[in-house]
Design a protein around this motif. Structure first.
Motif, PDB file in Angstrom:
ATOM      1  N   VAL A 218     131.710  77.557 120.537  1.00  6.25           N
ATOM      2  CA  VAL A 218     130.362  77.907 119.454  1.00  6.25           C
ATOM      3  C   VAL A 218     130.391  79.066 119.141  1.00  6.25           C
ATOM      4  O   VAL A 218     129.941  80.627 120.106  1.00  6.25           O
ATOM      5  CB  VAL A 218     129.458  77.385 120.395  1.00  6.25           C
ATOM      6  CG1 VAL A 218     128.037  77.210 119.432  1.00  6.25           C
ATOM      7  CG2 VAL A 218     128.742  76.155 120.821  1.00  6.25           C
ATOM      8  N   VAL A 219     129.818  80.205 118.392  1.00  4.60           N
ATOM      9  CA  VAL A 219     129.942  80.704 117.575  1.00  4.60           C
ATOM     10  C   VAL A 219     128.823  81.570 117.238  1.00  4.60           C
ATOM     11  O   VAL A 219     127.906  81.115 117.057  1.00  4.60           O
ATOM     12  CB  VAL A 219     130.425  82.077 116.516  1.00  4.60           C
ATOM     13  CG1 VAL A 219     130.596  83.122 115.995  1.00  4.60           C
ATOM     14  CG2 VAL A 219     132.145  81.006 116.684  1.00  4.60           C
ATOM     15  N   LEU A 220     128.231  82.372 118.727  1.00  3.35           N
ATOM     16  CA  LEU A 220     126.785  82.887 118.019  1.00  3.35           C
ATOM     17  C   LEU A 220     126.677  84.467 117.951  1.00  3.35           C
ATOM     18  O   LEU A 220     127.076  86.068 118.046  1.00  3.35           O
ATOM     19  CB  LEU A 220     126.092  83.043 119.608  1.00  3.35           C
ATOM     20  CG  LEU A 220     126.063  82.199 120.527  1.00  3.35           C
ATOM     21  CD1 LEU A 220     125.889  82.581 122.355  1.00  3.35           C
ATOM     22  CD2 LEU A 220     124.992  80.524 120.715  1.00  3.35           C
ATOM     23  N   GLN A 221     125.692  84.398 116.571  1.00  2.00           N
ATOM     24  CA  GLN A 221     125.438  85.626 115.525  1.00  2.00           C
ATOM     25  C   GLN A 221     123.950  85.319 115.816  1.00  2.00           C
ATOM     26  O   GLN A 221     123.228  85.943 116.432  1.00  2.00           O
ATOM     27  CB  GLN A 221     126.009  85.680 115.019  1.00  2.00           C
ATOM     28  CG  GLN A 221     127.828  85.866 115.356  1.00  2.00           C
ATOM     29  CD  GLN A 221     128.060  85.809 113.175  1.00  2.00           C
ATOM     30  OE1 GLN A 221     128.638  84.915 112.403  1.00  2.00           O
ATOM     31  NE2 GLN A 221     129.176  86.961 113.230  1.00  2.00           N
ATOM     32  N   ARG A 222     123.427  84.850 114.615  1.00  2.00           N
ATOM     33  CA  ARG A 222     121.871  84.164 114.608  1.00  2.00           C
ATOM     34  C   ARG A 222     121.297  83.447 115.777  1.00  2.00           C
ATOM     35  O   ARG A 222     120.454  84.588 115.403  1.00  2.00           O
ATOM     36  CB  ARG A 222     122.307  83.450 112.870  1.00  2.00           C
ATOM     37  CG  ARG A 222     122.894  83.716 111.926  1.00  2.00           C
ATOM     38  CD  ARG A 222     121.757  82.826 110.604  1.00  2.00           C
ATOM     39  NE  ARG A 222     122.328  81.412 111.090  1.00  2.00           N
ATOM     40  CZ  ARG A 222     123.383  81.595 111.117  1.00  2.00           C
ATOM     41  NH1 ARG A 222     124.146  81.376 110.550  1.00  2.00           N
ATOM     42  NH2 ARG A 222     124.157  79.584 110.889  1.00  2.00           N
ATOM     43  N   GLU A 223     121.974  83.381 116.115  1.00  2.00           N
ATOM     44  CA  GLU A 223     121.170  82.145 117.371  1.00  2.00           C
ATOM     45  C   GLU A 223     121.139  83.068 118.898  1.00  2.00           C
ATOM     46  O   GLU A 223     120.339  82.928 119.840  1.00  2.00           O
ATOM     47  CB  GLU A 223     121.050  81.084 117.304  1.00  2.00           C
ATOM     48  CG  GLU A 223     120.656  80.208 116.047  1.00  2.00           C
ATOM     49  CD  GLU A 223     119.566  80.192 116.403  1.00  2.00           C
ATOM     50  OE1 GLU A 223     119.000  79.581 116.925  1.00  2.00           O
ATOM     51  OE2 GLU A 223     118.874  80.454 114.949  1.00  2.00           O
ATOM     52  N   LYS A 224     121.749  84.283 118.549  1.00  2.00           N
ATOM     53  CA  LYS A 224     122.401  84.969 119.954  1.00  2.00           C
ATOM     54  C   LYS A 224     121.252  85.223 120.493  1.00  2.00           C
ATOM     55  O   LYS A 224     121.527  84.788 122.163  1.00  2.00           O
ATOM     56  CB  LYS A 224     122.861  86.370 119.892  1.00  2.00           C
ATOM     57  CG  LYS A 224     123.850  87.002 121.042  1.00  2.00           C
ATOM     58  CD  LYS A 224     124.761  88.171 120.151  1.00  2.00           C
ATOM     59  CE  LYS A 224     124.349  88.902 120.310  1.00  2.00           C
ATOM     60  NZ  LYS A 224     123.029  89.719 119.731  1.00  2.00           N
ATOM     61  N   ASP A 225     120.363  85.767 119.903  1.00  2.00           N
ATOM     62  CA  ASP A 225     119.171  86.835 120.451  1.00  2.00           C
ATOM     63  C   ASP A 225     118.013  85.367 121.760  1.00  2.00           C
ATOM     64  O   ASP A 225     117.571  85.362 122.926  1.00  2.00           O
ATOM     65  CB  ASP A 225     118.429  87.315 119.768  1.00  2.00           C
ATOM     66  CG  ASP A 225     119.205  88.699 119.641  1.00  2.00           C
ATOM     67  OD1 ASP A 225     120.137  88.803 120.244  1.00  2.00           O
ATOM     68  OD2 ASP A 225     118.496  89.206 118.859  1.00  2.00           O
ATOM     69  N   ARG A 226     118.385  84.487 121.143  1.00  2.00           N
ATOM     70  CA  ARG A 226     117.611  83.084 121.263  1.00  2.00           C
ATOM     71  C   ARG A 226     117.944  82.575 122.653  1.00  2.00           C
ATOM     72  O   ARG A 226     117.112  82.038 123.161  1.00  2.00           O
ATOM     73  CB  ARG A 226     116.905  82.127 119.889  1.00  2.00           C
ATOM     74  CG  ARG A 226     116.499  81.117 120.663  1.00  2.00           C
ATOM     75  CD  ARG A 226     115.722  80.349 119.585  1.00  2.00           C
ATOM     76  NE  ARG A 226     117.130  79.092 118.270  1.00  2.00           N
ATOM     77  CZ  ARG A 226     117.525  78.387 119.348  1.00  2.00           C
ATOM     78  NH1 ARG A 226     116.608  77.511 120.105  1.00  2.00           N
ATOM     79  NH2 ARG A 226     119.132  77.915 118.970  1.00  2.00           N
ATOM     80  N   ILE A 227     119.077  82.366 122.054  1.00  2.00           N
ATOM     81  CA  ILE A 227     120.390  81.836 123.226  1.00  2.00           C
ATOM     82  C   ILE A 227     120.298  82.979 124.315  1.00  2.00           C
ATOM     83  O   ILE A 227     119.732  82.002 125.512  1.00  2.00           O
ATOM     84  CB  ILE A 227     121.613  80.866 122.580  1.00  2.00           C
ATOM     85  CG1 ILE A 227     121.530  80.191 121.362  1.00  2.00           C
ATOM     86  CG2 ILE A 227     122.295  80.839 123.533  1.00  2.00           C
ATOM     87  CD1 ILE A 227     121.089  79.332 121.820  1.00  2.00           C
ATOM     88  N   GLU A 228     120.335  83.906 124.470  1.00  2.00           N
ATOM     89  CA  GLU A 228     120.175  84.991 125.154  1.00  2.00           C
ATOM     90  C   GLU A 228     119.056  84.722 126.290  1.00  2.00           C
ATOM     91  O   GLU A 228     118.917  84.860 127.351  1.00  2.00           O
ATOM     92  CB  GLU A 228     120.590  85.991 124.954  1.00  2.00           C
ATOM     93  CG  GLU A 228     120.500  86.828 126.555  1.00  2.00           C
ATOM     94  CD  GLU A 228     121.262  88.540 125.999  1.00  2.00           C
ATOM     95  OE1 GLU A 228     121.764  88.763 126.209  1.00  2.00           O
ATOM     96  OE2 GLU A 228     120.938  88.942 124.742  1.00  2.00           O
ATOM     97  N   GLU A 229     117.464  85.021 125.189  1.00  2.00           N
ATOM     98  CA  GLU A 229     115.865  84.867 125.798  1.00  2.00           C
ATOM     99  C   GLU A 229     116.597  83.570 126.683  1.00  2.00           C
ATOM    100  O   GLU A 229     115.565  83.696 128.329  1.00  2.00           O
ATOM    101  CB  GLU A 229     115.407  84.487 124.904  1.00  2.00           C
ATOM    102  CG  GLU A 229     113.437  84.649 125.002  1.00  2.00           C
ATOM    103  CD  GLU A 229     112.695  84.687 124.318  1.00  2.00           C
ATOM    104  OE1 GLU A 229     111.779  84.330 124.550  1.00  2.00           O
ATOM    105  OE2 GLU A 229     113.593  84.522 123.499  1.00  2.00           O
ATOM    106  N   MET A 230     116.540  82.475 126.556  1.00  2.00           N
ATOM    107  CA  MET A 230     116.938  81.446 126.802  1.00  2.00           C
ATOM    108  C   MET A 230     117.698  81.420 128.534  1.00  2.00           C
ATOM    109  O   MET A 230     117.670  81.077 129.690  1.00  2.00           O
ATOM    110  CB  MET A 230     117.247  79.873 126.451  1.00  2.00           C
ATOM    111  CG  MET A 230     116.390  79.368 125.418  1.00  2.00           C
ATOM    112  SD  MET A 230     117.458  78.214 124.366  1.00  2.00           S
ATOM    113  CE  MET A 230     117.965  77.045 125.612  1.00  2.00           C
ATOM    114  N   ALA A 231     118.837  82.217 128.259  1.00  2.00           N
ATOM    115  CA  ALA A 231     119.559  82.322 129.962  1.00  2.00           C
ATOM    116  C   ALA A 231     118.901  82.683 130.903  1.00  2.00           C
ATOM    117  O   ALA A 231     118.543  83.661 131.716  1.00  2.00           O
ATOM    118  CB  ALA A 231     120.931  82.446 129.282  1.00  2.00           C
ATOM    119  N   VAL A 232     118.140  83.745 130.032  1.00  2.00           N
ATOM    120  CA  VAL A 232     117.065  85.668 130.972  1.00  2.00           C
ATOM    121  C   VAL A 232     115.972  84.191 132.110  1.00  2.00           C
ATOM    122  O   VAL A 232     116.559  84.905 132.774  1.00  2.00           O
ATOM    123  CB  VAL A 232     116.543  85.930 130.156  1.00  2.00           C
ATOM    124  CG1 VAL A 232     115.895  86.780 130.782  1.00  2.00           C
ATOM    125  CG2 VAL A 232     117.677  87.066 129.745  1.00  2.00           C
TER     126      VAL A 232
END
Length: 257
Positions: free
Chosen positions: A125-139
């Motif tokens: 899974v390559v995270l570019q456009r959705e990277k910040d949104r996914i990272e926010e979930m992990a945070v």
């Protein structure tokens, strides 16, 4: 023709026996001076088709996936050792986009990785456009468990869970998925070599991988298929820092027997 079936062109086969000698599943044998399969299916490693001097063996559905070897392909041992010696985990990235062709080369290094039982179970899974949104979930996941970790670890108490705690503002992250975690780790290692050969810095984000495995919501957002799990996450980008020398390591611990 059934996908994943080993096929022998008896018109081309010269009965040299090389295929049978290298087959790890012992699924090829010579009869009447021609190669043939013993069982309907095998692990489909493709060793037989790679060694056949007459191109008499192929695997259905993968006939166009082989490249002729141009000659002896060897890495320089000293250069390999230096690449390992001087690599560092990068947590400071330039805000420069990684070219698509470079990303595809890194993914190809993962795809070509050898896997146990030739499962070829690794996907990405390559995270570019959705990277910040996914990272926010992990945070959010880590902020929930941090008070508990703080009770047991002074290092955890000093670590602040910022909005970019996992990806450090890197332009790109790749989540490696696999049924067998070891296969995913092997793929990540090969991908790291391909990334660093292209001048990229790499961080193995074990923390994000932990968060993804702990959170069904993150796995759903990543589209992790049933039977697979995040094995490792590579954070990638051009480094914004230069290391001038190797880091100190413990002395070699080995026993020859």
């Amino acid at each position: 023709m059934k996908q994943g079936k080993v096929m022998v062109d008896t018109g081309k086969c010269i009965g040299c026996g090389l295929c049978g000698r290298i087959c790890p599943a012992h699924n090829l044998e010579i009869k009447n001076k021609k190669a043939g399969t013993v069982l309907e299916r095998c692990i489909l490693c493709g060793q037989c088709s790679a060694v056949c001097p007459k191109k008499a063996i192929s695997i259905a559905g993968r006939e166009n996936d082989q490249i002729e070897k141009p000659g002896e392909v060897r890495l320089d041992p000293g250069a390999v050792l230096d690449a390992i010696r001087f690599r560092r985990s990068i947590r400071d990235f330039r805000q420069t986009e990684v070219p698509r062709e470079m990303i595809e080369q890194i993914l190809e290094a993962g795809r070509l990785t050898h896997t146990a039982k030739n499962l070829q179970d690794v996907s990405f899974v390559v995270l570019q456009r959705e990277k910040d949104r996914i990272e926010e979930m992990a945070v959010k996941v880590f902020k929930t468990v941090k008070p508990i970790a703080d009770l047991f670890s002074p290092m955890a108490r000093k670590n602040e869970i910022t909005d970019h705690f996992f990806f450090f503002n890197a332009p790109l992250a790749i989540v490696v998925l696999a049924k067998d975690k070891t296969n995913g780790i092997l793929a990540a290692q090969n991908m790291e070599f391909a990334a660093e050969a292209n001048g990229l810095g790499v961080l193995y984000s074990g923390f994000f991988t932990m968060a993804a495995n702990a959170s069904r919501r993150i796995r759903k957002a990543l589209g992790v298929p049933k039977g697979k799990k995040p094995a490792m996450t590579l954070v990638l980008g051009y480094p914004n820092v230069e290391f001038l020398r190797s880091a100190p390591h413990k002395e070699l611990s080995v026993r020859y027997m």
